[in-house]
Scaffold this motif. Structure first.
Motif: not given
Length: 191
Positions: A18-24
């Motif tokens: 969904i979001d390649e930069y999702e940090p967790f």
């Protein structure tokens, strides 16, 4: 645990889709790499990437430290935990737990005693944490204290044995696992 790891893995991959930069999500994947797959280098790479992208995040720094300690890089792990503690001076007791693990493996158990006291009072049901407290006491020849903690473990988690530790804790280095098990035996934790 296998169901939990599978669900965590699926959730981490879905979050990244969904979001390649999702940090967790990489933290979750790294934990699965470490605890389920024993892919220490892959876990460390994921966690280092997250820390590089979020240098002021104490939680991410602490997860990297936890993985470094289980991977045998105790000096880097304790340094990263010290950094995380400076970033978040109201750090959770889990930091104490892993910090004392790093100190224990660096043969600096006496320095771990204040952290062991905090862990023992704040995590009285956490057998893994308590076993480390017992091992620290044993390494300092504090046999009565070690026996008391082993008795506490027996009350909260009778199935927590040296065999369980040997099979489930994600130590990379045999000598780290052996030292921990030796101190647990000295403390009186059952086979």
């Amino acid at each position: 645990p296998s169901d939990a790891y599978a669900k965590a893995w699926d959730a981490g991959l879905k979050a990244l889709s969904i979001d390649e930069y999702e940090p967790f999500a990489p933290v979750v994947l790294a934990w699965v790499y470490l605890w389920r797959d024993r892919l220490h280098d892959r876990a460390l790479a994921e966690l280092q990437k997250v820390c590089d992208l979020n240098p002021s995040n104490a939680s991410f720094r602490s997860f990297l430290a936890f993985a470094q300690i289980y991977s045998g890089d105790h000096s880097a792990g304790t340094a990263n935990l010290e950094h995380a503690m400076r970033l978040n001076p109201h750090f959770p007791v889990l930091y104490d737990n892993h910090y004392m693990r790093g100190l224990f493996h660096l043969k600096r158990s006496r320095e771990a005693l204040p952290h062991a006291a905090r862990v023992r009072s704040h995590m009285p049901q956490a057998s893994n944490a308590l076993s480390l407290v017992a091992a620290i006491f044993a390494s300092l020849d504090m046999t009565s204290e070690a026996s008391d903690v082993v008795a506490q473990i027996g009350q909260v988690s009778p199935g927590f044995t040296r065999r369980f530790v040997a099979e489930h804790l994600p130590y990379r280095l045999d000598e780290d696992r052996a030292y921990f098990l030796e101190m647990l035996e000295r403390a009186g934790l059952p086979e």
